[in-house]
Structures are given as structure tokens and as C-alpha cells.
Design a protein around this motif. Structure first.
Motif, PDB file in Angstrom:
ATOM      1  N   GLU A 149       1.246  14.646   4.288  1.00 37.99           N
ATOM      2  CA  GLU A 149       2.615  14.399   4.762  1.00 37.99           C
ATOM      3  C   GLU A 149       3.386  13.434   3.865  1.00 37.99           C
ATOM      4  N   SER A 150       2.755  12.941   2.802  1.00 33.98           N
ATOM      5  CA  SER A 150       3.422  11.986   1.918  1.00 33.98           C
ATOM      6  C   SER A 150       4.617  12.624   1.225  1.00 33.98           C
ATOM      7  N   GLU A 151       5.646  11.812   0.995  1.00 38.08           N
ATOM      8  CA  GLU A 151       6.824  12.270   0.265  1.00 38.08           C
ATOM      9  C   GLU A 151       6.603  12.231  -1.246  1.00 38.08           C
ATOM     10  N   ILE A 152       5.457  11.711  -1.674  1.00 38.09           N
ATOM     11  CA  ILE A 152       5.165  11.615  -3.107  1.00 38.09           C
ATOM     12  C   ILE A 152       4.810  12.993  -3.648  1.00 38.09           C
ATOM     13  N   THR A 153       5.603  13.470  -4.578  1.00 40.10           N
ATOM     14  CA  THR A 153       5.342  14.773  -5.210  1.00 40.10           C
ATOM     15  C   THR A 153       5.295  14.673  -6.732  1.00 40.10           C
ATOM     16  N   GLU A 154       5.702  13.521  -7.278  1.00 38.77           N
ATOM     17  CA  GLU A 154       5.720  13.309  -8.722  1.00 38.77           C
ATOM     18  C   GLU A 154       5.055  11.969  -9.043  1.00 38.77           C
ATOM     19  N   LEU A 155       4.468  11.884 -10.235  1.00 37.15           N
ATOM     20  CA  LEU A 155       3.803  10.649 -10.638  1.00 37.15           C
ATOM     21  C   LEU A 155       4.759   9.461 -10.621  1.00 37.15           C
ATOM     22  N   GLU A 156       6.017   9.687 -10.974  1.00 37.84           N
ATOM     23  CA  GLU A 156       6.989   8.606 -11.013  1.00 37.84           C
ATOM     24  C   GLU A 156       7.160   7.930  -9.654  1.00 37.84           C
ATOM     25  N   GLN A 157       6.868   8.675  -8.585  1.00 38.48           N
ATOM     26  CA  GLN A 157       7.044   8.137  -7.238  1.00 38.48           C
ATOM     27  C   GLN A 157       5.903   7.211  -6.813  1.00 38.48           C
ATOM     28  N   LEU A 158       4.921   7.023  -7.689  1.00 37.29           N
ATOM     29  CA  LEU A 158       3.852   6.067  -7.405  1.00 37.29           C
ATOM     30  C   LEU A 158       4.314   4.625  -7.601  1.00 37.29           C
ATOM     31  N   GLU A 159       5.459   4.447  -8.215  1.00 36.64           N
ATOM     32  CA  GLU A 159       5.977   3.098  -8.443  1.00 36.64           C
ATOM     33  C   GLU A 159       6.126   2.348  -7.111  1.00 36.64           C
ATOM     34  N   GLY A 160       5.566   1.144  -7.069  1.00 34.15           N
ATOM     35  CA  GLY A 160       5.648   0.319  -5.872  1.00 34.15           C
ATOM     36  C   GLY A 160       4.633   0.650  -4.799  1.00 34.15           C
ATOM     37  N   LYS A 161       3.794   1.664  -5.040  1.00 33.41           N
ATOM     38  CA  LYS A 161       2.836   2.102  -4.031  1.00 33.41           C
ATOM     39  C   LYS A 161       1.492   1.389  -4.192  1.00 33.41           C
ATOM     40  N   THR A 162       0.730   1.363  -3.098  1.00 33.49           N
ATOM     41  CA  THR A 162      -0.616   0.794  -3.108  1.00 33.49           C
ATOM     42  C   THR A 162      -1.609   1.919  -3.354  1.00 33.49           C
ATOM     43  N   ILE A 163      -2.417   1.764  -4.393  1.00 32.60           N
ATOM     44  CA  ILE A 163      -3.318   2.834  -4.817  1.00 32.60           C
ATOM     45  C   ILE A 163      -4.753   2.313  -4.864  1.00 32.60           C
ATOM     46  N   GLY A 164      -5.651   3.034  -4.211  1.00 33.85           N
ATOM     47  CA  GLY A 164      -7.055   2.650  -4.164  1.00 33.85           C
ATOM     48  C   GLY A 164      -7.863   3.325  -5.256  1.00 33.85           C
ATOM     49  N   PHE A 165      -8.715   2.542  -5.933  1.00 31.94           N
ATOM     50  CA  PHE A 165      -9.604   3.080  -6.965  1.00 31.94           C
ATOM     51  C   PHE A 165     -10.670   2.035  -7.282  1.00 31.94           C
ATOM     52  N   ALA A 166     -11.743   2.472  -7.905  1.00 31.68           N
ATOM     53  CA  ALA A 166     -12.827   1.570  -8.280  1.00 31.68           C
ATOM     54  C   ALA A 166     -12.508   0.924  -9.620  1.00 31.68           C
ATOM     55  N   LYS A 167     -12.478  -0.384  -9.649  1.00 36.34           N
ATOM     56  CA  LYS A 167     -12.122  -1.110 -10.865  1.00 36.34           C
ATOM     57  C   LYS A 167     -13.144  -0.841 -11.966  1.00 36.34           C
ATOM     58  N   GLY A 168     -12.636  -0.562 -13.165  1.00 40.27           N
ATOM     59  CA  GLY A 168     -13.511  -0.318 -14.307  1.00 40.27           C
ATOM     60  C   GLY A 168     -14.155   1.042 -14.329  1.00 40.27           C
ATOM     61  N   SER A 169     -13.784   1.904 -13.395  1.00 38.48           N
ATOM     62  CA  SER A 169     -14.385   3.238 -13.297  1.00 38.48           C
ATOM     63  C   SER A 169     -13.584   4.267 -14.080  1.00 38.48           C
ATOM     64  N   SER A 170     -14.093   5.487 -14.105  1.00 33.80           N
ATOM     65  CA  SER A 170     -13.356   6.587 -14.730  1.00 33.80           C
ATOM     66  C   SER A 170     -12.022   6.799 -14.023  1.00 33.80           C
TER      67      SER A 170
END
Length: 316
Positions: A125-146
Motif C-alpha cells: 500500500e506504500s505510495e513509494i513507486t520510484e527510488l527518488e521517493q526514498l528520500e526522508g524514509k526510514t530503511i531497514g538493512f544489515a550494516k556492512g552487508s550486501s
């Protein structure tokens, strides 16, 4: 100095974790003709172990295989550094940390690219459809990972940097929980976690790794073991190649083997294996270039403390 302090802290964390999470028997003297292989449940070596072909093959050379399971790539490369294993497989970033920590190892071979199974997920249901829309967003990932590297490259493509988002450094499992609870806006991860999130957690793949990263496996050995037993390393690579070809031609059996091992449903495993080609290849100049770029970016971002020359740990 800031780079050195950051790296020392990260490395101590990995070392502490490794002391507590390494699974398997204690190390053996190589003179006893035992080859100690480190594997992860989500990697190609678990398939090789389950088939049993390598154990049978090495009996002809008087070698016994001792399999050791690890929860993550950083723990596996720490075991290489501690001489607790002789050979292993990991992703494209733990080997960068291993070289930065002066671990005595060599790249032996590379796996095929698996970029289709790595990517950035957002809720359906996210309104994010383009990479540019990640600006200002909180993104989860493993630090130092691929996934960390994939995110850097995706943001770069959109004209953004890590300073333009709020990072949430989370393991794949913790990121999945945060994703389902809505406390992060996006998650960067790899298969089978991508597939499982798509199928069961209302996740939508915003972008996969195409054009951003190859997300390869790498097969590595300690310098001592490779120097002493290059023929055994060759046999291991031959059997990895054979098991990879089997996997590509036997998806039904592969799914049946992997689902219980990984504790993930068969539908998610099937999606994962059907968008991946298993295989092994020699370390080419192009692959060295891929790894060099990761090392350079991680140095520029203060993730590792020194510049690296990847060729220094490649077999001539």
C-alpha cells in the motif's frame, strides 16, 4: 582515527558474536587430513553437504569433511581468521571486512550473480513507486552487508546518499518484524527473505539488484590450507559446480531439501530458486573490479579503516 575506531568496534562485535555463535566441533590439526568447511543455511554449501557427494569424493584422498554451521558471513570469516575452518562460502561484503582485518585468506572462486533475488521492498500500500521517493524514509538493512551496498548504489542512481534517508540497522529477521509493524518504510534484503516477504508480508519489490550489484557468493580458503592442499580445494570447487548443476535441473527436489533446512515455506523457496542460477566460476578481472568498487565505497564511508587492493588476496 575515526575510521579506525569505528572498524575496531565493529570487528570486536563480530569477534564476540563469533565466539558465541560458531557451531560445530573444535578445530583439528590439518595433519589429521580433515578439511573444515564453514557454511550457512542459506548458501550453496548446505546443498553440497546434504547431497553427501563431497564427503564421498574426498574419502579417495584420505580426507574427512568436518562441516561447521554459521549464522552469518562475518562469523564465518572470523573463523577463517581464527583458523577454525579451512574453507567456506560467504557473500560479497564479509570478505571485504576479512581483508581489512588482515585475515590470511584467498578467494578461490565466485558464484554466479544472484541480483534478481536481492532488492528493496516496500509495503503493497506504500505510495513509494520510484527510488527518488526514498528520500526522508526510514530503511531497514544489515550494516556492512550486501544489502548495505545495494542500497548505496540504488540511492546513487536516484541522486541520493545515505544522508538523505534514516538508516535502521537490522538483521533480516528484525527488519521483517519492523516491516510488518510499519516502523520502517522500506527494507533491503536478499532471498529467500525477499520472496517470503513478497508472498506473506504484503511486500512489493521496488527494485532488484539489476544494474546495481551482482550480489555474488565467494568461496574462500585460508592461505595455509590452500598452499598445503590446492588439489583438495580443486575437488571442493568441482563438487560445488556439480551440485550447482544438479540444483538448476532439479528444482522440485531442491525445494524439498531447502524448505525444512531453512524453516521457510516451500512457496517462498520455490520463488527464490526459480529466479536464481546456481554455479561457480573463476575470479575474473570483471569480478575483481566489482569487489574493488565495494571496498572503495566502504572505505569512503568510514565502514573499513583502510584502502584495499583486492588483487592481493586473489590466487594467481
Amino acid at each position: 582515527m575515526r575510521k579506525i575506531l569505528m572498524f575496531s568496534f565493529m570487528y570486536l562485535l563480530v569477534l564476540f558474536a563469533g565466539c558465541n555463535q560458531i557451531e560445530g566441533s573444535t578445530s583439528e590439526d590439518n595433519s589429521e587430513k580433515i578439511v573444515r568447511i564453514g557454511y550457512q543455511k542459506n548458501g550453496p554449501l548446505v546443498l553440497l553437504q546434504s547431497l553427501g557427494t563431497l564427503d564421498e569424493r574426498l574419502e579417495q584422498y584420505g580426507f574427512t569433511v568436518e562441516w561447521k554451521e554459521f549464522q552469518a558471513g562475518p562469523l564465518l570469516v572470523e573463523a577463517l581468521n581464527a583458523d577454525s575452518i579451512d574453507f567456506g562460502r560467504t557473500g560479497n561484503t564479509p570478505v571485504i571486512f576479512a581483508q581489512a582485518a588482515d585475515t590470511p585468506f584467498v578467494y578461490v572462486a565466485a558464484g554466479f550473480s544472484k541480483f534478481k533475488g536481492s532488492g528493496i521492498l516496500v509495503p503493497d500500500e506504500s505510495e513509494i513507486t520510484e527510488l527518488e521517493q526514498l528520500e526522508g524514509k526510514t530503511i531497514g538493512f544489515a550494516k556492512g552487508s550486501s544489502s548495505h551496498y545495494l542500497l548505496i548504489k540504488a540511492l546513487e542512481k536516484a541522486g541520493l546518499t545515505l544522508d538523505d534517508i534514516t538508516p535502521a540497522y537490522l538483521t533480516p529477521g528484525d527488519a521483517r518484524v519492523a516491516f510488518e509493524q510499519g516502523t520502517i518504510d522500506a527494507m533491503v534484503v536478499w532471498d529467500p527473505f525477499v520472496a517470503s516477504t513478497e508472498l506473506h508480508s504484503n511486500g512489493r519489490l521496488l527494485v532488484d539488484g539489476e544494474g546495481l550489484t551482482t550480489d555474488r557468493d565467494f568461496f574462500v580458503a585460508t592461505e595455509n590450507f590452500y598452499d598445503a592442499h590446492p588439489e583438495i580445494v580443486d575437488v571442493i570447487i568441482e563438487e560445488i559446480d556439480a551440485s550447482s548443476k544438479w540444483a538448476n535441473s532439479n528444482h522440485d527436489e531442491l525445494v524439498e531439501k531447502l524448505a525444512p533446512l531453512l524453516g521457510i515455506d516451500e512457496d517462498s523457496i520455490r520463488m527464490s530458486v526459480e529466479r536464481r542460477t546456481y554455479g561457480v566460476e573463476a575470479i575474473s578481472e570483471e569480478i575483481i573490479k566489482e569487489q574493488q568498487e565495494i571496498a572503495d565505497i566502504f572505505y569512503d564511508l568510514d565502514i573499513i579503516p583502510k584502502e584495499l587492493e583486492i588483487k592481493e588476496v586473489i590466487i594467481d
